[in-house]
Every structure is written in C-alpha cells, then in structure tokens.
Scaffold this motif. Sequence first.
Motif, PDB file in Angstrom:
ATOM      1  N   ILE A  63      -9.598   3.768  16.548  1.00 17.95           N
ATOM      2  CA  ILE A  63      -9.330   4.256  15.185  1.00 17.95           C
ATOM      3  C   ILE A  63      -9.784   5.704  15.049  1.00 17.95           C
ATOM      4  O   ILE A  63     -10.900   6.056  15.435  1.00 17.95           O
ATOM      5  N   CYS A  68      -8.229   7.946   8.732  1.00 12.27           N
ATOM      6  CA  CYS A  68      -8.428   6.673   8.019  1.00 12.27           C
ATOM      7  C   CYS A  68      -8.697   6.901   6.522  1.00 12.27           C
ATOM      8  O   CYS A  68      -9.491   7.762   6.156  1.00 12.27           O
ATOM      9  N   THR A  69      -8.023   6.105   5.690  1.00 14.01           N
ATOM     10  CA  THR A  69      -8.213   6.206   4.228  1.00 14.01           C
ATOM     11  C   THR A  69      -9.095   5.064   3.706  1.00 14.01           C
ATOM     12  O   THR A  69      -9.154   4.812   2.506  1.00 14.01           O
ATOM     13  N   GLN A  70      -9.689   4.328   4.620  1.00 14.38           N
ATOM     14  CA  GLN A  70     -10.634   3.227   4.297  1.00 14.38           C
ATOM     15  C   GLN A  70     -10.007   2.143   3.417  1.00 14.38           C
ATOM     16  O   GLN A  70     -10.633   1.632   2.503  1.00 14.38           O
ATOM     17  N   CYS A  71      -8.750   1.784   3.727  1.00 12.61           N
ATOM     18  CA  CYS A  71      -8.063   0.776   2.899  1.00 12.61           C
ATOM     19  C   CYS A  71      -8.470  -0.652   3.265  1.00 12.61           C
ATOM     20  O   CYS A  71      -8.137  -1.590   2.545  1.00 12.61           O
ATOM     21  N   ASP A  72      -9.100  -0.831   4.389  1.00 15.87           N
ATOM     22  CA  ASP A  72      -9.595  -2.151   4.843  1.00 15.87           C
ATOM     23  C   ASP A  72      -8.525  -3.082   5.426  1.00 15.87           C
ATOM     24  O   ASP A  72      -8.834  -4.202   5.844  1.00 15.87           O
ATOM     25  N   CYS A  74      -6.865  -3.160   8.136  1.00 15.47           N
ATOM     26  CA  CYS A  74      -7.045  -3.559   9.548  1.00 15.47           C
ATOM     27  C   CYS A  74      -8.171  -4.593   9.668  1.00 15.47           C
ATOM     28  O   CYS A  74      -8.058  -5.551  10.442  1.00 15.47           O
ATOM     29  N   PRO A  91     -13.975   2.051   9.693  1.00 17.35           N
ATOM     30  CA  PRO A  91     -13.776   0.900  10.575  1.00 17.35           C
ATOM     31  C   PRO A  91     -13.874   1.300  12.049  1.00 17.35           C
ATOM     32  O   PRO A  91     -13.512   2.413  12.420  1.00 17.35           O
ATOM     33  N   CYS A 108      -1.391  -0.194   9.806  1.00 16.81           N
ATOM     34  CA  CYS A 108      -2.222   0.885   9.241  1.00 16.81           C
ATOM     35  C   CYS A 108      -1.324   1.875   8.469  1.00 16.81           C
ATOM     36  O   CYS A 108      -0.461   2.522   9.066  1.00 16.81           O
ATOM     37  N   PRO A 109      -1.539   2.028   7.166  1.00 16.11           N
ATOM     38  CA  PRO A 109      -0.668   2.913   6.386  1.00 16.11           C
ATOM     39  C   PRO A 109      -0.899   4.394   6.701  1.00 16.11           C
ATOM     40  O   PRO A 109      -0.072   5.240   6.372  1.00 16.11           O
ATOM     41  N   ALA A 110      -2.031   4.703   7.332  1.00 11.99           N
ATOM     42  CA  ALA A 110      -2.368   6.114   7.587  1.00 11.99           C
ATOM     43  C   ALA A 110      -2.101   6.522   9.040  1.00 11.99           C
ATOM     44  O   ALA A 110      -2.456   7.635   9.434  1.00 11.99           O
ATOM     45  N   ALA A 112      -3.633   5.703  11.556  1.00 14.35           N
ATOM     46  CA  ALA A 112      -4.930   6.120  12.114  1.00 14.35           C
ATOM     47  C   ALA A 112      -5.299   5.350  13.374  1.00 14.35           C
ATOM     48  O   ALA A 112      -6.333   5.628  13.981  1.00 14.35           O
TER      49      ALA A 112
HETATM   50  S1  SF4 Z   1      -5.756   0.138   8.177  1.00 13.86           S
HETATM   51 FE1  SF4 Z   1      -5.872   2.259   8.806  1.00 13.86          FE
HETATM   52  S2  SF4 Z   1      -6.391   3.358   6.958  1.00 13.86           S
HETATM   53 FE2  SF4 Z   1      -6.827   1.227   6.567  1.00 13.86          FE
HETATM   54  S3  SF4 Z   1      -9.005   1.008   7.088  1.00 13.86           S
HETATM   55 FE3  SF4 Z   1      -7.839   0.489   8.908  1.00 13.86          FE
HETATM   56  S4  SF4 Z   1      -7.717   2.402  10.040  1.00 13.86           S
HETATM   57 FE4  SF4 Z   1      -8.318   2.927   7.973  1.00 13.86          FE
END
Ligand code: SF4
Length: 287
Positions: A63, A68-72, A74, A91, A108-110, A112
């Motif tokens: 990652i 990462c936008t910390q959306c959780d 994943c 994460p 992952c929407p970003a 990342a």
């Molecule tokens: S899905 Fe992507 S953006 Fe969201 S927490 Fe995980 S790594 Fe970060």
Amino acid sequence: MKEITLLSGKGGTGKTTLTAALASIAHKAVLCDNDVDAADLHLILHPKVRCKHVFQGAWQATIDSNKCTQCDACITNCRFDAIHMNATGYPEVNPISCEGCRLCERICPANAIISERSQNNYWYESDTRFGPLVHARMGPGEENSGKLVSTVRKKAREIAKEIQADFIINDGPPGIGCSVISALSGTHLLVLITEPSQSGLYDAKRLVQLAQSFNIPVRGIINKANINSEMTRMISQFFDSEQIPVLAHIPFDKNVVQAMIEGKTIVEHDSTSELTRCVQKIWEQIK
Ligand code: SF4
Ligand SMILES: Nc1ncnc2c1ncn2[C@@H]1O[C@H](COP(=O)(O)OP(=O)(O)OP(=O)(O)O)[C@@H](O)[C@H]1O
Ligand code: SF4
C-alpha cells in the motif's frame, strides 16, 4: 523412460540418503529434487549449476500511504485479515497473512495498492557426478511449492528425453500436501520409505491412501528397521495388508551419518558394505 518418486509422509526417514545412493548406481538417470521447500540433495551431490531460473512466486500486495485516503475498504474486505492500521493511521499489509488474491488492489478507490509477484524463488539445471540434476530453492515464507515441483519435474522430463535417460529419480518432500501431490502425479512408482515409529506408520497410511487415489503402484522400505522391532512388525503388517511389497529393511547404521558428513553417498562411502548391498538389492527390484 520411467519416473520413480521417493516419499515418506513423515520427514527425516531417509529419502535423500536413498535417492543419492540410488543415483550412484543407476545408469542414465536424471535426478530431480522435489523437496523445494527444504532441498538437500545438493548437499550430497555437489551440483555444478548450468542454468539458474527465477520462479515467480505468489502475488503480494503493498500500500502506498501517499495515495491512501484512509477509506478502510481494503481492511474490511480482506478475507484473510491481512491488512491492519499501523501506528501512523495508515493501512499496512501483513506479508505473512496476505494470500495474494488481489481483491484489495481492485477495490481501492485511490489506486493506492499494487501487487507484485515475489522473485525470491529459483530453480536450477545442474550437472553432478551421477548425471543431470534439476533442483530448486524457495525463499523463506514463499508459497506455490506445488507449482515449483511441477516446474522442476517438467524440466527433468525434457532433459531425460533429450539424453534418452531410462529413469528419473525424484527425491520427494515430506507430508501429503500440495507439493507431495505434485511430486506424485504422473510418476510410475512410489517408493515409500518409512521408519519404525508411530508417526512413520501413521503418515505411511495417509500416503498409501493418496497413492491409491492416483492409481500409482507402491513399494515399501523400512529404514532404521532395527531401532524398534515392534513398530517394524506393525509397519510390515500394514504393508502386507495393503499388498505392498517390501523392498528392504535397512538397519540403523552410523556409517550413513558419516557418509553424509563427508558429502558422499553410502555406496561411495563403502562400496562393499551391507548398506551398499541393500541399496543394490533395492535398485534391482525397482528396475
Ligand atoms: S482501500 Fe485504498 S484508500 Fe482505502 S484504506 Fe485501503 S489503501 Fe487506503
Ligand atoms: N539407516 C540409517 N542409519 C542411520 N542414520 C540414517 C539412516 N538413514 C538416514 N539416516 C539419517 O537420518 C537423517 C535424515 O535422513 P534424510 O535427510 O535422508 O531424510 P529425508 O527423508 O530426506 O528428510 P527430509 O524429510 O527432511 O527431506 C540424516 O541425518 C541421515 O544421515
Ligand atoms: S491481496 Fe488479498 S489477501 Fe492480500 S491483502 Fe489484498 S485482499 Fe488481503
């Protein structure tokens, strides 16, 4: 050309010792170390490597916290519970738990998360004093050993065809898992070498079941047979009940260890010993 595979179920029963000894008396044989997780045939055969190949291992996610936008997403969707928040609130993938399914990368929407295949496994085509050897080395914690066994066996068959070898002798891995199934499939004969202990007997039973499901003929060997006469009797009884011919009872003998320390086969260590005669008798019956 016939393929022979030495397996045991229980580890440490003498597969490598016997494979190396058979290699020293078999003419026109290709040798193949199927124990890719803990290869050790090379310790006796001292191969000269001709070609080294990378074997691509399992996928591994990582990652990029800058993206990462910390959306959780994943963390909550990983079925293997392989992603956790680290101390900085981002994460992080635990490489031991990650099964390489690549789901997190897709959701992952970003963007990342990226996955890469491990490059920490190798397989080799080598020459030894007894003929060609195909062998491998897996990195610590690496997966896909079954695929790597299939890869080395395929190459061993190609070499055997090229040099018109009469035999391929496979030194198999312990257990009855994925890599053992790969070592067993398509072989012409399973030589089951066990030792007189409860776990030796228990694992031999499991291996025989597995071989039967593949319709592969089995021959038995009881190694270190003189260390426990009661267990030797029970294992002989089991082989009898399954109509598995026993090729030999090999005695426990300190010369086996001495030969290994010297990096020699038991045949090279003493070509006139009882152990050598035992190996010759085994090979005659296998042929
Ligand atoms: S899905 Fe992507 S953006 Fe969201 S927490 Fe995980 S790594 Fe970060
Ligand atoms: N008949 C014997 N007498 C004394 N020692 C023996 C005998 N056979 C094997 N050994 C010793 O037992 C140990 C295990 O043997 P070996 O490495 O051949 O087993 P293995 O089945 O290939 O093991 P692994 O499952 O780890 O690959 C070695 O130290 C070897 O020297
Ligand atoms: S690749 Fe699969 S197992 Fe590995 S972290 Fe992502 S979702 Fe989890």
